[in-house]
Write an enzyme that holds these catalytic residues in place. Sequence first.
Site, PDB file in Angstrom:
ATOM      1  N   HIS A 251      36.310  16.219  51.908  1.00  0.00           N
ATOM      2  CA  HIS A 251      34.851  16.174  52.076  1.00  0.00           C
ATOM      3  C   HIS A 251      34.346  14.996  52.899  1.00  0.00           C
ATOM      4  O   HIS A 251      33.173  14.942  53.243  1.00  0.00           O
ATOM      5  CB  HIS A 251      34.150  16.136  50.711  1.00  0.00           C
ATOM      6  CG  HIS A 251      34.216  14.796  50.041  1.00  0.00           C
ATOM      7  ND1 HIS A 251      35.282  14.401  49.289  1.00  0.00           N
ATOM      8  CD2 HIS A 251      33.352  13.755  50.041  1.00  0.00           C
ATOM      9  CE1 HIS A 251      35.077  13.172  48.849  1.00  0.00           C
ATOM     10  NE2 HIS A 251      33.916  12.749  49.295  1.00  0.00           N
TER      11      HIS A 251
HETATM   12  C1  UD1 Z   1      28.484  11.616  49.495  1.00  0.00           C
HETATM   13  C2  UD1 Z   1      28.857  10.173  49.752  1.00  0.00           C
HETATM   14  C3  UD1 Z   1      30.363  10.023  49.736  1.00  0.00           C
HETATM   15  C4  UD1 Z   1      30.949  10.576  48.457  1.00  0.00           C
HETATM   16  C5  UD1 Z   1      30.460  11.994  48.221  1.00  0.00           C
HETATM   17  C6  UD1 Z   1      30.924  12.466  46.877  1.00  0.00           C
HETATM   18  C7  UD1 Z   1      27.290   8.948  51.189  1.00  0.00           C
HETATM   19  C8  UD1 Z   1      27.074   8.413  52.556  1.00  0.00           C
HETATM   20  N1  UD1 Z   1      28.382   9.725  51.066  1.00  0.00           N
HETATM   21  O1  UD1 Z   1      28.986  12.372  50.554  1.00  0.00           O
HETATM   22  O2  UD1 Z   1      30.702   8.650  49.824  1.00  0.00           O
HETATM   23  O3  UD1 Z   1      32.349  10.558  48.562  1.00  0.00           O
HETATM   24  O4  UD1 Z   1      29.034  12.025  48.254  1.00  0.00           O
HETATM   25  O5  UD1 Z   1      30.965  13.837  46.776  1.00  0.00           O
HETATM   26  O6  UD1 Z   1      26.545   8.688  50.290  1.00  0.00           O
HETATM   27  N2  UD1 Z   1      25.014  19.318  49.955  1.00  0.00           N
HETATM   28  C9  UD1 Z   1      24.679  20.473  49.309  1.00  0.00           C
HETATM   29  N3  UD1 Z   1      24.421  20.398  47.972  1.00  0.00           N
HETATM   30  C10 UD1 Z   1      24.464  19.242  47.258  1.00  0.00           C
HETATM   31  C11 UD1 Z   1      24.791  18.055  47.952  1.00  0.00           C
HETATM   32  C12 UD1 Z   1      25.063  18.118  49.294  1.00  0.00           C
HETATM   33  O7  UD1 Z   1      24.630  21.554  49.910  1.00  0.00           O
HETATM   34  O8  UD1 Z   1      24.225  19.260  46.038  1.00  0.00           O
HETATM   35  C13 UD1 Z   1      25.350  19.401  51.396  1.00  0.00           C
HETATM   36  C14 UD1 Z   1      24.188  19.160  52.334  1.00  0.00           C
HETATM   37  O9  UD1 Z   1      24.332  19.996  53.431  1.00  0.00           O
HETATM   38  C15 UD1 Z   1      24.386  17.732  52.770  1.00  0.00           C
HETATM   39  C16 UD1 Z   1      25.894  17.581  52.754  1.00  0.00           C
HETATM   40  O10 UD1 Z   1      26.336  18.384  51.677  1.00  0.00           O
HETATM   41  O11 UD1 Z   1      23.830  17.463  54.028  1.00  0.00           O
HETATM   42  C17 UD1 Z   1      26.362  16.155  52.546  1.00  0.00           C
HETATM   43  O12 UD1 Z   1      25.779  15.591  51.367  1.00  0.00           O
HETATM   44  P1  UD1 Z   1      25.567  14.003  51.273  1.00  0.00           P
HETATM   45  O13 UD1 Z   1      25.116  13.671  49.915  1.00  0.00           O
HETATM   46  O14 UD1 Z   1      24.753  13.517  52.406  1.00  0.00           O
HETATM   47  O15 UD1 Z   1      27.000  13.415  51.536  1.00  0.00           O
HETATM   48  P2  UD1 Z   1      28.388  13.796  50.871  1.00  0.00           P
HETATM   49  O16 UD1 Z   1      29.266  14.378  51.928  1.00  0.00           O
HETATM   50  O17 UD1 Z   1      28.160  14.584  49.643  1.00  0.00           O
HETATM   51  N1  UDP Z   2      35.478  16.488  41.189  1.00  0.00           N
HETATM   52  C1  UDP Z   2      35.123  17.578  40.408  1.00  0.00           C
HETATM   53  N2  UDP Z   2      35.123  18.804  40.971  1.00  0.00           N
HETATM   54  C2  UDP Z   2      35.486  19.036  42.264  1.00  0.00           C
HETATM   55  C3  UDP Z   2      35.860  17.918  43.052  1.00  0.00           C
HETATM   56  C4  UDP Z   2      35.836  16.653  42.492  1.00  0.00           C
HETATM   57  O1  UDP Z   2      34.807  17.415  39.229  1.00  0.00           O
HETATM   58  O2  UDP Z   2      35.454  20.200  42.699  1.00  0.00           O
HETATM   59  C5  UDP Z   2      35.458  15.140  40.592  1.00  0.00           C
HETATM   60  C6  UDP Z   2      36.773  14.425  40.628  1.00  0.00           C
HETATM   61  O3  UDP Z   2      37.574  14.795  39.522  1.00  0.00           O
HETATM   62  C7  UDP Z   2      36.346  12.973  40.581  1.00  0.00           C
HETATM   63  C8  UDP Z   2      35.049  12.980  41.379  1.00  0.00           C
HETATM   64  O4  UDP Z   2      34.585  14.329  41.353  1.00  0.00           O
HETATM   65  O5  UDP Z   2      36.084  12.577  39.262  1.00  0.00           O
HETATM   66  C9  UDP Z   2      35.327  12.557  42.791  1.00  0.00           C
HETATM   67  O6  UDP Z   2      34.220  12.820  43.568  1.00  0.00           O
HETATM   68  P1  UDP Z   2      34.301  13.076  45.142  1.00  0.00           P
HETATM   69  O7  UDP Z   2      35.665  13.481  45.534  1.00  0.00           O
HETATM   70  O8  UDP Z   2      33.195  13.995  45.454  1.00  0.00           O
HETATM   71  O9  UDP Z   2      33.878  11.662  45.751  1.00  0.00           O
HETATM   72  P2  UDP Z   2      34.651  10.292  46.051  1.00  0.00           P
HETATM   73  O10 UDP Z   2      35.413   9.892  44.845  1.00  0.00           O
HETATM   74  O11 UDP Z   2      35.499  10.508  47.255  1.00  0.00           O
HETATM   75  O12 UDP Z   2      33.534   9.362  46.372  1.00  0.00           O
END
Ligand code: UD1
Ligand code: UDP
Length: 371
Positions: free
Chosen positions: A202
């Site tokens: 992701h």
């Molecule tokens: C964010 C964090 C990242 C973290 C990740 C955990 C930042 C800069 N990045 O990345 O460090 O590892 O969360 O999962 O804060 N979207 C949906 N539904 C949701 C949320 C997001 O559709 O509930 C889609 C949207 O199109 C959005 C994209 O995902 O633009 C990215 O979401 P965003 O929260 O900006 O960043 P993450 O990639 O989730």
């Molecule tokens: N996680 C989850 N379901 C998923 C993917 C991740 O519950 O489908 C959990 C995972 O076990 C961990 C946390 O989400 O506890 C990690 O989040 P993510 O990978 O989104 O972000 P990061 O740790 O890279 O910031």
Amino acid sequence: MRVLTVVGARPQFVKAGPVSAVLRRENREFLLHTGQHYDREMSAIFFDELGLPTPDRNLDIGSGPHGEQTGRMLAAIERVVEEQRPDWVLVYGDTNSTLAGALAAVKLHVPVAHVEAGLRSFDRRMPEEINRVVTDHVSSLCLCPTAAASAQLEREGMADAVVTGDVMYDAFIEQADRARSRSRVLQRLGLAPDEFVLATVHRAENVDDAGRLGAILDGLARSRCRVVLPLHPRTRHAIARLGITLDPNVHAVEPVGYLDMIQLETAAAAIVTDSGGVQKEAYFAGRPCVTVRESTEWVETVETGWNRLVGCRPEAIAEAAACFRPQGERPDLFGDGHAAERVVAALSRGPADVRAGGPTRPGHGSPSTSR
Ligand code: UD1
Ligand code: UDP
């Protein structure tokens, strides 16, 4: 003690679970959800499954470019900090919600405590690295998961960090039995233990770059393993936008809840990921981790031989997914499952400079404040 906790993204719900439980025994917590993540399977499911308190407020900020998303959070969090005037603002990890919470608080002279402080990938192109560095340097209390993280802060001139252990390890230990008894994910997906590879991708640097995303998916396909890929919405959108068709051995599913996730992690033959949290959970579960990045903040998992950094080279990903099976020792790198208690104990002692009798000055406690 009155603590305003700011969460917003999936990993923060997992991290806040153990800390909120301990914090609320003797203190008041106001739980603020920025709304950065909002789909049920990215947010509500974690509150339901982990028994987290319902957020006292949800700012519903949603998605957007960095400046816009962080800016909207900053303005909205500022109003809540003004209204609540807590003793601490508590933030987790390295997302835009972390940065906005920290900046809003420090500008209002409310001390910031940062859980998961001191982590570095040394790659400033990652938005998370900027968020970590800035948050650490405006925090009055840096709560580090490992000794290596606190040593890094010392090198950056912050000598008074507290090593607590890792709150994600607390969560993993607390929920492992419930996951075993409640999760039906293996039956639902028709999976047998040790006969599949779990993959998550992701990170913006992997997903927003068509070449890298294609190479990672190619690596999974070439492994010839049965791969289960819970798709983060960012990745789902990118695959749709680019018109990518997944190979038949790569089975994409919706994001799963935490209990299903740790059940999948525990049963997988190997885990391929770019997630920070999932790299650690692979280690907790004693499963080989193949990290599709060039660097990692969780260097200890690589040094002990349980995590291999393969970047986005398809052959290396395929080979490691199919064959990397470390057998060595797994020392307790992430504490003893009681990190949350140490976090709350450190908060109770107050900001270093307040205890030393001076004004609250973020980041650099007085030299006399050894902890
Ligand atoms: C964010 C964090 C990242 C973290 C990740 C955990 C930042 C800069 N990045 O990345 O460090 O590892 O969360 O999962 O804060 N979207 C949906 N539904 C949701 C949320 C997001 O559709 O509930 C889609 C949207 O199109 C959005 C994209 O995902 O633009 C990215 O979401 P965003 O929260 O900006 O960043 P993450 O990639 O989730
Ligand atoms: N996680 C989850 N379901 C998923 C993917 C991740 O519950 O489908 C959990 C995972 O076990 C961990 C946390 O989400 O506890 C990690 O989040 P993510 O990978 O989104 O972000 P990061 O740790 O890279 O910031």
